[in-house]
Design a protein around this motif. Structure first.
Motif, PDB file in Angstrom:
ATOM      1  N   GLY A 364      41.958  -7.446  97.914  1.00  0.00           N
ATOM      2  CA  GLY A 364      41.166  -8.811  98.673  1.00  0.00           C
ATOM      3  C   GLY A 364      39.803  -8.176  99.034  1.00  0.00           C
ATOM      4  O   GLY A 364      38.862  -9.024  98.702  1.00  0.00           O
ATOM      5  N   GLY A 365      39.576  -6.878  99.580  1.00  0.00           N
ATOM      6  CA  GLY A 365      38.198  -6.289  99.768  1.00  0.00           C
ATOM      7  C   GLY A 365      37.592  -6.088  98.545  1.00  0.00           C
ATOM      8  O   GLY A 365      36.391  -6.368  98.901  1.00  0.00           O
ATOM      9  N   ILE A 366      38.278  -5.594  97.673  1.00  0.00           N
ATOM     10  CA  ILE A 366      37.632  -5.258  96.458  1.00  0.00           C
ATOM     11  C   ILE A 366      36.911  -6.658  95.694  1.00  0.00           C
ATOM     12  O   ILE A 366      35.924  -6.631  95.379  1.00  0.00           O
ATOM     13  CB  ILE A 366      38.463  -4.573  95.580  1.00  0.00           C
ATOM     14  N   MET A 367      37.739  -7.504  95.573  1.00  0.00           N
ATOM     15  CA  MET A 367      37.354  -8.828  95.057  1.00  0.00           C
ATOM     16  C   MET A 367      36.206  -9.551  96.016  1.00  0.00           C
ATOM     17  O   MET A 367      35.255 -10.058  95.377  1.00  0.00           O
ATOM     18  CB  MET A 367      38.483  -9.770  95.022  1.00  0.00           C
ATOM     19  N   GLY A 368      36.381  -9.245  96.994  1.00  0.00           N
ATOM     20  CA  GLY A 368      35.172  -9.749  98.232  1.00  0.00           C
ATOM     21  C   GLY A 368      33.720  -9.100  97.717  1.00  0.00           C
ATOM     22  O   GLY A 368      32.772  -9.710  97.749  1.00  0.00           O
ATOM     23  N   MET A 369      33.893  -7.826  97.576  1.00  0.00           N
ATOM     24  CA  MET A 369      32.763  -7.118  97.221  1.00  0.00           C
ATOM     25  C   MET A 369      32.147  -7.259  95.960  1.00  0.00           C
ATOM     26  O   MET A 369      30.957  -7.594  95.710  1.00  0.00           O
ATOM     27  CB  MET A 369      32.887  -5.655  97.483  1.00  0.00           C
ATOM     28  N   ILE A 370      32.965  -7.622  94.886  1.00  0.00           N
ATOM     29  CA  ILE A 370      32.542  -7.857  93.657  1.00  0.00           C
ATOM     30  C   ILE A 370      31.961  -9.371  93.512  1.00  0.00           C
ATOM     31  O   ILE A 370      30.844  -9.544  93.036  1.00  0.00           O
ATOM     32  CB  ILE A 370      33.684  -7.892  92.690  1.00  0.00           C
ATOM     33  N   LEU A 371      32.655 -10.287  94.362  1.00  0.00           N
ATOM     34  CA  LEU A 371      32.139 -11.527  94.297  1.00  0.00           C
ATOM     35  C   LEU A 371      30.788 -11.560  95.129  1.00  0.00           C
ATOM     36  O   LEU A 371      29.875 -12.417  94.714  1.00  0.00           O
ATOM     37  CB  LEU A 371      33.194 -12.566  94.863  1.00  0.00           C
ATOM     38  N   PHE A 391      24.397  -6.305  92.213  1.00  0.00           N
ATOM     39  CA  PHE A 391      25.664  -6.097  91.448  1.00  0.00           C
ATOM     40  C   PHE A 391      25.739  -4.600  91.090  1.00  0.00           C
ATOM     41  O   PHE A 391      26.894  -3.968  91.129  1.00  0.00           O
ATOM     42  CB  PHE A 391      25.747  -6.987  90.108  1.00  0.00           C
ATOM     43  N   GLY A 392      24.768  -4.011  90.292  1.00  0.00           N
ATOM     44  CA  GLY A 392      24.723  -2.675  90.034  1.00  0.00           C
ATOM     45  C   GLY A 392      25.213  -1.588  91.191  1.00  0.00           C
ATOM     46  O   GLY A 392      26.054  -1.096  91.330  1.00  0.00           O
ATOM     47  N   SER A 393      24.480  -2.014  92.243  1.00  0.00           N
ATOM     48  CA  SER A 393      24.546  -1.057  93.499  1.00  0.00           C
ATOM     49  C   SER A 393      26.051  -1.212  94.010  1.00  0.00           C
ATOM     50  O   SER A 393      26.639  -0.096  94.430  1.00  0.00           O
ATOM     51  CB  SER A 393      23.440  -1.357  94.646  1.00  0.00           C
ATOM     52  N   HIS A 394      26.456  -2.502  94.187  1.00  0.00           N
ATOM     53  CA  HIS A 394      27.869  -2.736  94.666  1.00  0.00           C
ATOM     54  C   HIS A 394      28.877  -1.903  93.802  1.00  0.00           C
ATOM     55  O   HIS A 394      30.014  -1.486  94.408  1.00  0.00           O
ATOM     56  CB  HIS A 394      28.048  -4.303  94.758  1.00  0.00           C
ATOM     57  N   MET A 395      28.684  -2.039  92.368  1.00  0.00           N
ATOM     58  CA  MET A 395      29.835  -1.375  91.566  1.00  0.00           C
ATOM     59  C   MET A 395      29.939  -0.005  91.909  1.00  0.00           C
ATOM     60  O   MET A 395      30.954   0.699  91.865  1.00  0.00           O
ATOM     61  CB  MET A 395      29.734  -1.863  90.312  1.00  0.00           C
ATOM     62  N   VAL A 396      28.793   0.754  92.078  1.00  0.00           N
ATOM     63  CA  VAL A 396      28.511   2.472  92.236  1.00  0.00           C
ATOM     64  C   VAL A 396      29.103   2.520  93.539  1.00  0.00           C
ATOM     65  O   VAL A 396      29.982   3.435  93.577  1.00  0.00           O
ATOM     66  CB  VAL A 396      27.171   2.684  92.157  1.00  0.00           C
ATOM     67  N   VAL A 397      28.797   1.685  94.590  1.00  0.00           N
ATOM     68  CA  VAL A 397      29.542   2.071  95.984  1.00  0.00           C
ATOM     69  C   VAL A 397      30.820   1.762  96.086  1.00  0.00           C
ATOM     70  O   VAL A 397      31.693   2.250  96.813  1.00  0.00           O
ATOM     71  CB  VAL A 397      28.468   1.229  96.958  1.00  0.00           C
ATOM     72  N   LEU A 398      31.118   0.617  95.366  1.00  0.00           N
ATOM     73  CA  LEU A 398      32.874   0.291  95.317  1.00  0.00           C
ATOM     74  C   LEU A 398      33.425   1.482  94.879  1.00  0.00           C
ATOM     75  O   LEU A 398      34.449   1.842  95.443  1.00  0.00           O
ATOM     76  CB  LEU A 398      32.939  -0.740  94.448  1.00  0.00           C
ATOM     77  N   VAL A 399      32.960   1.989  93.789  1.00  0.00           N
ATOM     78  CA  VAL A 399      33.815   3.041  93.335  1.00  0.00           C
ATOM     79  C   VAL A 399      33.795   4.360  94.185  1.00  0.00           C
ATOM     80  O   VAL A 399      34.963   4.919  94.541  1.00  0.00           O
ATOM     81  CB  VAL A 399      33.251   3.684  92.039  1.00  0.00           C
ATOM     82  N   GLY A 400      32.775   4.697  94.689  1.00  0.00           N
ATOM     83  CA  GLY A 400      32.693   5.856  95.946  1.00  0.00           C
ATOM     84  C   GLY A 400      33.345   5.375  97.070  1.00  0.00           C
ATOM     85  O   GLY A 400      34.100   6.402  97.532  1.00  0.00           O
ATOM     86  N   VAL A 401      33.379   4.285  97.527  1.00  0.00           N
ATOM     87  CA  VAL A 401      34.057   4.022  98.781  1.00  0.00           C
ATOM     88  C   VAL A 401      35.616   4.131  98.519  1.00  0.00           C
ATOM     89  O   VAL A 401      36.356   4.446  99.363  1.00  0.00           O
ATOM     90  CB  VAL A 401      33.704   2.744  99.423  1.00  0.00           C
ATOM     91  N   CYS A 402      36.263   3.524  97.497  1.00  0.00           N
ATOM     92  CA  CYS A 402      37.557   3.619  96.901  1.00  0.00           C
ATOM     93  C   CYS A 402      37.991   4.976  96.888  1.00  0.00           C
ATOM     94  O   CYS A 402      39.068   5.445  97.511  1.00  0.00           O
ATOM     95  CB  CYS A 402      37.775   2.983  95.738  1.00  0.00           C
ATOM     96  N   VAL A 403      37.255   5.875  96.378  1.00  0.00           N
ATOM     97  CA  VAL A 403      37.536   7.391  96.366  1.00  0.00           C
ATOM     98  C   VAL A 403      37.421   8.001  97.587  1.00  0.00           C
ATOM     99  O   VAL A 403      38.408   8.717  97.767  1.00  0.00           O
ATOM    100  CB  VAL A 403      36.606   7.969  95.168  1.00  0.00           C
ATOM    101  N   PHE A 404      36.632   7.664  98.487  1.00  0.00           N
ATOM    102  CA  PHE A 404      36.352   8.272  99.601  1.00  0.00           C
ATOM    103  C   PHE A 404      37.640   7.639 100.473  1.00  0.00           C
ATOM    104  O   PHE A 404      38.092   8.661 101.165  1.00  0.00           O
ATOM    105  CB  PHE A 404      35.178   7.911 100.248  1.00  0.00           C
ATOM    106  N   SER A 405      37.723   6.549 100.760  1.00  0.00           N
ATOM    107  CA  SER A 405      38.943   5.971 101.585  1.00  0.00           C
ATOM    108  C   SER A 405      40.173   6.430 101.158  1.00  0.00           C
ATOM    109  O   SER A 405      40.924   6.923 101.927  1.00  0.00           O
ATOM    110  CB  SER A 405      38.773   4.561 101.318  1.00  0.00           C
ATOM    111  N   PHE A 406      40.558   6.674  99.810  1.00  0.00           N
ATOM    112  CA  PHE A 406      41.746   7.181  99.205  1.00  0.00           C
ATOM    113  C   PHE A 406      42.117   8.497  99.424  1.00  0.00           C
ATOM    114  O   PHE A 406      42.685   9.080  99.993  1.00  0.00           O
ATOM    115  CB  PHE A 406      42.214   6.505  97.903  1.00  0.00           C
ATOM    116  N   GLY A 407      40.933   9.189  99.147  1.00  0.00           N
ATOM    117  CA  GLY A 407      40.952  10.712  99.286  1.00  0.00           C
ATOM    118  C   GLY A 407      41.056  11.190 100.619  1.00  0.00           C
ATOM    119  O   GLY A 407      41.699  12.091 100.912  1.00  0.00           O
ATOM    120  N   MET A 408      40.281  10.667 101.558  1.00  0.00           N
ATOM    121  CA  MET A 408      40.256  10.975 102.888  1.00  0.00           C
ATOM    122  C   MET A 408      41.537  10.573 103.593  1.00  0.00           C
ATOM    123  O   MET A 408      42.275  11.437 104.327  1.00  0.00           O
ATOM    124  CB  MET A 408      39.315  10.716 103.658  1.00  0.00           C
ATOM    125  N   GLY A 409      42.045   9.568 103.311  1.00  0.00           N
ATOM    126  CA  GLY A 409      43.155   8.950 103.921  1.00  0.00           C
ATOM    127  C   GLY A 409      44.443   9.802 103.387  1.00  0.00           C
ATOM    128  O   GLY A 409      45.203  10.457 104.136  1.00  0.00           O
TER     129      GLY A 409
END
Length: 444
Positions: A364-371, A391-409
């Motif tokens: 849901g959060g990912i979809m919200g960020m994309i939309l 859009f471009g900056s959101h997609m770059v940051v989206l990947v980074g935040v997902c990797v950061f949150s999953f990896g740190m978690g």
């Protein structure tokens, strides 16, 4: 076991002991406005919004508690509720300073962009008082801004609990809350919401009320927790109390007006717009969810209606103050369909995310960020406005935040498990966490 509880007690008692002798310094006047600049309408609204956001955490405890089995209802609710204690204390001591202190990070083209804040600047709410901060809520007392943001920090780790419900030791969870807030939540809040944060300022990412900071971080950490702790011995369970879920959903929906509309930090038109888009998106998502279930051959259920409504609230969060009312319908519909498909995906079911936190909050959060990247943004910047910048900056940051949150978690779970066993014993899981962890049951 007693040693770990002694450590937890000593960490907790350290704050009031140090606070007793802590000497508050005078605010640096160049950072603050005057009392004449305070807007009493804004203050009244932010006080109300802060109360609404606080209500969301007890609402979440009912929402989650009603979904789990009867022998784990109290433990699941307490895992959400205890966040009010742990995070509140941590936020005052160092969390707020890490999130909104002066930037510590990297310099690009002569400008410093923060990754986290100076941990000592606002320690024990030093300089956090009645005057407004010029950059952080210029019309409300700085202490009100800090307390409003605290409620966001409180609910974020509470969201994660749904992924590993019915199998986590309470002592391990207590340590996890503190570590997650310091090393994941606070840096993300700083990077997204501080005026000089790396994500918000340099990349120009739009996150009105926490789609990235709250829901993506919690959703990806939830996935990490479900994978690390492994599947329950008996993954299937019957929800203990659907009426709790309905009540919790109502409290969440009600509190979310403070969450989203309050993020305008003023009693203004943006707050009213966010109020409208929030409830319309949630209503649309609820209806889309239950009808999509029906055409898939599933019955329309109260539980699924509640899940759909919450997904709508999640999806609209990053864009609530940026989009139009008609666009909020689309946010709710597309967000509900995508999250519904994710929740029933076989690959996610194998991971035993107990209450489908990743499918609802993560997706849901990912979809919200994309939309948000598609619809929000000034003319010529977002996709719908004829540009690719947002859009471009959101997609770059989206990947980074997902990797950061999953990896740190996952790293936090892995390292913490070396010192405190996170998963309960098999026999404790069998009798339920209410009795094994807390010595209580709903029958008492």
């Amino acid at each position: 076991m007693k040693f770990k509880w002694k450590v937890a007690f000593l960490i907790t008692i350290a704050a009031p002991v140090i606070g007793l002798f802590w000497k508050q310094s005078q605010p640096i006047l160049e950072n603050f406005g005057t009392e004449d600049q305070l807007n009493y309408a804004d203050i009244a609204w932010l006080l109300t919004a802060s109360c609404l956001v606080l209500l969301m955490t007890p609402g979440l405890s009912l929402f989650y508690g009603g979904m789990v089995g009867k022998k784990n209802l109290i433990s699941t609710m307490l895992q959400s509720f205890i966040s009010l204690g742990v995070v509140t204390m941590l936020w005052v001591v160092v969390g707020f300073s890490l999130a909104f202190g002066d930037p510590i990070g990297i310099t690009i083209d002569g400008v410093k962009y923060g990754i986290f804040g100076n941990p000592f600047q606002y320690m024990f709410f030093d300089q956090v008082a009645e005057l407004p901060h010029k950059q952080l809520g210029a019309s409300i007392p700085f202490i009100l801004f800090a307390l409003f943001q605290m409620k966001f920090a409180v609910i974020t780790p509470a969201i994660i609990t749904g992924s590993f419900a019915e199998r986590v030791r309470f002592i391990g969870y207590l340590f996890f809350i503190g570590i997650f807030c310091v090393f994941v939540y606070a840096p993300l809040a700083h990077m997204v919401w501080h005026p000089n944060g790396l994500i918000g300022s340099y990349f120009g990412v739009l996150d009105f009320a926490g789609g990235t900071v709250v829901h993506i971080s919690a959703g990806l950490a939830s996935l990490a927790g479900a994978i690390f702790l492994g599947k329950r011995k008996k993954p299937h369970h019957e929800p203990s109390n659907i009426t709790y879920v309905l009540l919790g959903t109502g409290m969440l929906w009600f509190g979310w007006f403070g969450f989203n509309a309050g993020s305008s930090l003023a009693a203004n038109g943006t707050a009213a717009l966010a109020f409208a888009t929030t409830t319309i998106c949630s209503a649309t998502a609820m209806m889309t969810w239950v009808l999509f279930d029906r055409i898939q051959g599933r019955k329309i259920s109260a539980l699924q209606a509640c899940i759909g409504a919450v997904v709508g609230l999640v999806v609209v969060t990053p864009a609530a103050g940026y989009i139009t009312v008609p666009q909020s319908f689309f946010f709710g519909a597309i967000g509900a369909v995508v999250s519904n498909l994710a929740m029933h995906a076989k690959s996610l079911k194998k991971m035993d995310d107990t209450l489908d936190v990743f499918a609802c909050h993560g997706i849901g959060g990912i979809m919200g960020m994309i939309l948000t990247a598609i619809f929000a943004g000034k003319e010529g910047s977002s996709l719908m406005n004829g540009g690719w910048a947002v859009f471009g900056s959101h997609m770059v940051v989206l990947v980074g935040v997902c990797v950061f949150s999953f990896g740190m978690g996952y790293l936090i779970f892995f390292l913490l498990n070396k010192f405190v066993t996170l998963r309960v014993r098999e026999e404790y899981e069998e009798i339920g966490l209410d009795i094994s962890q807390h010595g209580e049951s709903i029958g008492q």
